[in-house]
Design a protein around this motif. Structure first.
Motif, PDB file in Angstrom:
ATOM      1  N   PRO A 124      17.552  22.164  33.820  1.00  0.00           N
ATOM      2  CA  PRO A 124      16.886  21.114  32.883  1.00  0.00           C
ATOM      3  C   PRO A 124      16.887  19.906  33.513  1.00  0.00           C
ATOM      4  O   PRO A 124      17.644  19.626  34.431  1.00  0.00           O
ATOM      5  N   GLY A 125      16.114  19.312  32.750  1.00  0.00           N
ATOM      6  CA  GLY A 125      15.999  17.835  33.370  1.00  0.00           C
ATOM      7  C   GLY A 125      14.486  17.192  33.333  1.00  0.00           C
ATOM      8  O   GLY A 125      13.784  17.928  32.817  1.00  0.00           O
ATOM      9  N   THR A 126      14.352  15.902  33.763  1.00  0.00           N
ATOM     10  CA  THR A 126      13.104  15.540  34.174  1.00  0.00           C
ATOM     11  C   THR A 126      12.565  15.962  35.525  1.00  0.00           C
ATOM     12  O   THR A 126      13.157  15.611  36.414  1.00  0.00           O
ATOM     13  N   ILE A 140       9.405  19.981  26.982  1.00  0.00           N
ATOM     14  CA  ILE A 140       9.153  21.569  26.862  1.00  0.00           C
ATOM     15  C   ILE A 140      10.829  21.793  26.283  1.00  0.00           C
ATOM     16  O   ILE A 140      11.813  21.553  27.202  1.00  0.00           O
ATOM     17  N   TYR A 141      10.943  22.327  25.284  1.00  0.00           N
ATOM     18  CA  TYR A 141      12.237  23.014  24.801  1.00  0.00           C
ATOM     19  C   TYR A 141      12.266  24.593  24.669  1.00  0.00           C
ATOM     20  O   TYR A 141      11.544  24.978  24.026  1.00  0.00           O
ATOM     21  N   VAL A 142      13.200  25.069  25.567  1.00  0.00           N
ATOM     22  CA  VAL A 142      13.594  26.608  25.374  1.00  0.00           C
ATOM     23  C   VAL A 142      14.493  26.962  24.195  1.00  0.00           C
ATOM     24  O   VAL A 142      15.617  26.493  24.624  1.00  0.00           O
ATOM     25  N   TYR A 151       7.314  15.824  33.755  1.00  0.00           N
ATOM     26  CA  TYR A 151       7.566  16.273  32.227  1.00  0.00           C
ATOM     27  C   TYR A 151       9.093  16.454  32.255  1.00  0.00           C
ATOM     28  O   TYR A 151      10.045  16.400  33.260  1.00  0.00           O
ATOM     29  N   THR A 152       9.454  16.815  30.932  1.00  0.00           N
ATOM     30  CA  THR A 152      10.877  17.018  30.869  1.00  0.00           C
ATOM     31  C   THR A 152      11.036  18.227  30.185  1.00  0.00           C
ATOM     32  O   THR A 152      10.469  18.837  29.328  1.00  0.00           O
ATOM     33  N   ILE A 153      12.309  19.196  30.620  1.00  0.00           N
ATOM     34  CA  ILE A 153      12.411  20.390  30.083  1.00  0.00           C
ATOM     35  C   ILE A 153      13.833  20.531  29.783  1.00  0.00           C
ATOM     36  O   ILE A 153      14.674  20.258  30.497  1.00  0.00           O
TER      37      ILE A 153
END
Length: 261
Positions: free
Chosen positions: A155-157, A222-224, A146-148
């Motif tokens: 952050p990152g994959t 996923i984006y915060v 997953y990527t965040i």
């Protein structure tokens, strides 16, 4: 005296609006302890394989030499490492197939891992072996990738070697949300067979345990989001906000006194 009172009121209001509330940073909140203890998770549907997924397929038998041709390793990396699983796993192509030595093209798109295992076992018994060979097939996702991004410490994959990963585990694996991250509006972008869909989840509510998006899926993004206080430029806690506001007001007052001197 009136001016001092007005100044204190303005300072208090600015502090209240700039500080980050305790409720904004605590996960899995409920209305009461009773409710927190009674939350039940929804049952997760088995994941169905999509294009670009990487599957680890291992074939075993009583006589392992019989199945060596099916278990080909092309790298020197550990078979349990993320790199080893990526290069030695089977990537689902755009047509929904994986290419397995000897067996050739095997259609797996839309199947669960258990269905893939059964399908390969049947094909092996039908074309190459008999029941006495005692064929045993293991089919797993080659790590949940997953990527965040956004207000996250790291952050990152990422890739976790588990079949089930919750969004809380994914965030913890990335170092947690920063103090300026909006835990009440975390965006999940998910690739599905019919297209891309976007969801928003509230990590501060215990109701997320019942959400179908509590468990992430392979290739999720996923984006915060940042909270408003970050764009305002205030501190991340009460003391920092007070210091910032006091410094700004001191500068304004000093400038005013110098001009009117």
């Amino acid at each position: 005296m009136y001016k001092i009172y007005s100044f204190l009121c303005v300072l208090y209001l600015m502090l209240m609006t700039s500080c980050i509330s305790h409720k904004d940073i605590v996960y899995l909140q409920g209305d009461s302890k009773k409710e927190q203890g009674s939350v039940e998770q929804t049952s997760q549907k088995p994941y169905r394989v999509q294009s670009n997924d990487v599957i680890s397929i291992k074939i075993k038998a009583l006589d392992q030499k019989l199945v060596e041709m099916f278990n080909v390793s092309t790298t020197g990396a550990s078979p349990t490492s993320a790199d080893g699983l990526y290069f030695d796993g089977y990537t689902v192509d755009d047509h929904g197939n994986v290419r397995i030595p000897v067996l050739g093209e095997v259609a797996v798109l839309g199947l669960t891992l258990d269905e893939i295992r059964v399908k390969i076992e049947k094909q092996l018994l039908s074309d190459y072996f008999n029941k006495e060979a005692d064929i045993f097939v293991i089919a797993k996702l080659a790590g949940l990738r997953y990527t965040i991004n956004g207000e996250i410490v790291s952050p990152g994959t990422k890739s976790i070697l588990q079949e089930k990963v919750t969004i809380l585990e994914a965030i913890a694996n990335s170092g947690d949300v920063t103090i300026t991250g909006d835990r009440k509006d975390v965006v999940i972008v998910r690739q599905l067979p019919h297209g891309t869909e976007m969801y928003s989840v509230d990590l501060t509510s215990a109701a997320i345990l019942k959400s179908p998006y509590y468990y992430i899926q392979p290739n999720d993004y996923i984006y915060v989001k940042p909270i408003k206080q970050k764009t305002w430029g205030f501190g991340t806690n009460g003391l920092q906000s007070f210091t910032t506001i006091l410094s700004a007001l001191t500068l304004v007052i000093t400038t005013y006194l110098l001009i009117n001197r």
